[in-house]
Write a protein that holds these residues in place. Structure first.
Motif, PDB file in Angstrom:
ATOM      1  N   PRO A   1     -10.436  17.478  10.792  1.00 19.23           N
ATOM      2  CA  PRO A   1      -9.378  17.672   9.842  1.00 19.23           C
ATOM      3  C   PRO A   1      -9.729  17.814   8.524  1.00 19.23           C
ATOM      4  CG  PRO A   1      -8.932  15.966  11.477  1.00 19.23           C
ATOM      5  CD  PRO A   1     -10.096  15.969  11.271  1.00 19.23           C
TER       6      PRO A   1
ATOM      7  N   GLU B   1      -2.181  25.006   9.095  1.00 11.86           N
ATOM      8  CA  GLU B   1      -0.738  24.427   9.309  1.00 11.86           C
ATOM      9  C   GLU B   1       0.028  24.933   8.292  1.00 11.86           C
ATOM     10  OE1 GLU B   1      -0.923  20.293   9.674  1.00 11.86           O
ATOM     11  OE2 GLU B   1      -1.982  20.292  11.350  1.00 11.86           O
TER      12      GLU B   1
ATOM     13  N   PHE C   1      -3.387  21.511   6.189  1.00 12.70           N
ATOM     14  CA  PHE C   1      -4.209  20.884   7.134  1.00 12.70           C
ATOM     15  C   PHE C   1      -4.913  22.224   7.899  1.00 12.70           C
ATOM     16  CE2 PHE C   1      -2.580  17.013   6.043  1.00 12.70           C
ATOM     17  CZ  PHE C   1      -3.436  16.155   5.905  1.00 12.70           C
TER      18      PHE C   1
ATOM     19  N   ALA D   1      -8.880  22.776  10.731  1.00 11.32           N
ATOM     20  CA  ALA D   1      -9.955  22.388  11.163  1.00 11.32           C
ATOM     21  C   ALA D   1     -11.168  22.783  11.171  1.00 11.32           C
ATOM     22  CB  ALA D   1      -9.702  21.758  12.674  1.00 11.32           C
TER      23      ALA D   1
ATOM     24  N   ARG E   1     -10.204   9.714   8.626  1.00 10.19           N
ATOM     25  CA  ARG E   1      -8.874  10.346   8.887  1.00 10.19           C
ATOM     26  C   ARG E   1      -9.051  11.821   8.765  1.00 10.19           C
ATOM     27  NH1 ARG E   1      -2.912   9.336   6.911  1.00 10.19           N
ATOM     28  NH2 ARG E   1      -1.671  10.572   8.370  1.00 10.19           N
ATOM     29  N   HIS E   2      -9.432  12.346   7.444  1.00  8.35           N
ATOM     30  CA  HIS E   2      -9.769  13.721   7.319  1.00  8.35           C
ATOM     31  C   HIS E   2     -10.408  13.824   5.816  1.00  8.35           C
ATOM     32  CE1 HIS E   2      -5.798  13.045   5.157  1.00  8.35           C
ATOM     33  NE2 HIS E   2      -6.298  13.650   4.104  1.00  8.35           N
TER      34      HIS E   2
ATOM     35  N   SER F   1     -10.135  12.541  16.863  1.00  8.47           N
ATOM     36  CA  SER F   1      -9.651  12.359  15.697  1.00  8.47           C
ATOM     37  C   SER F   1      -8.062  12.416  15.662  1.00  8.47           C
ATOM     38  CB  SER F   1     -10.061  13.567  14.621  1.00  8.47           C
ATOM     39  OG  SER F   1      -9.749  14.643  15.511  1.00  8.47           O
ATOM     40  N   ARG F   2      -7.616  12.670  16.662  1.00  8.41           N
ATOM     41  CA  ARG F   2      -5.919  12.756  16.836  1.00  8.41           C
ATOM     42  C   ARG F   2      -5.647  11.872  18.096  1.00  8.41           C
ATOM     43  NH1 ARG F   2      -3.380  17.391  13.313  1.00  8.41           N
ATOM     44  NH2 ARG F   2      -5.164  18.002  12.209  1.00  8.41           N
TER      45      ARG F   2
ATOM     46  N   GLU G   1      -8.214  18.980   4.702  1.00  4.91           N
ATOM     47  CA  GLU G   1      -6.939  19.337   3.824  1.00  4.91           C
ATOM     48  C   GLU G   1      -7.240  20.073   2.773  1.00  4.91           C
ATOM     49  OE1 GLU G   1      -3.756  16.755   1.745  1.00  4.91           O
ATOM     50  OE2 GLU G   1      -5.571  15.703   2.501  1.00  4.91           O
TER      51      GLU G   1
END
Length: 130
Positions: free
Chosen positions: A124, A102, A116, A118, A78-79, A70-71, A126
């Motif tokens: 991820p 974050e 964000f 996990a 993406r998320h 994912s990263r 959000e």
């Protein structure tokens, strides 16, 4: 001809540890269980979770699923973003379960606050302020 699409029906997530992910999505994020079935022929759980009043997440378990990158910014989903009424309260709620979050940022185009964190498999997620 273009198909008429009404809305997103569900989001399917495959987890590596069913009990850990079930706990995260029901106890940390507070989603309501709609249905839960064990499919013996696949050694797989399927958990339907209510998100708000219109959407649902299908949480699946399978034996030894491969990890999905994912990263950094891998192709694909993406998320997963959830709108919240109060981002500070939402962050405090997940942090109370020892989930690292974050720092809150501001969307340069909308002026909305977001952050964000996990899920247990590193997907991820959000929180996006209303």
């Amino acid at each position: 001809m273009i198909p008429r699409i009404n809305r997103i029906h569900h989001i399917a997530i495959i987890c590596s540890d069913y009990n850990r992910s079930r706990h995260f999505y029901t106890k940390v994020l507070g989603f309501v269980v709609l249905a839960e079935v064990y499919r013996a022929e696949r050694d797989s759980w399927k958990l339907d979770l209510q998100v708000g009043d219109q959407y649902q997440i299908e949480l699946f378990s399978f034996p030894d699923p491969p990890a999905r990158p994912s990263r950094p910014e891998a192709a694909g989903l993406r998320h997963l973003a959830f709108e919240v009424d109060n981002i500070d309260d939402a962050v405090a709620a997940v942090q109370s379960h020892n989930v690292p979050v974050e720092p809150i940022r501001v969307d340069e185009f909308t002026g909305k606050r977001f952050t964000f964190f996990a899920d247990p498999d590193g997907l991820p997620i959000e929180f996006y302020g209303r």
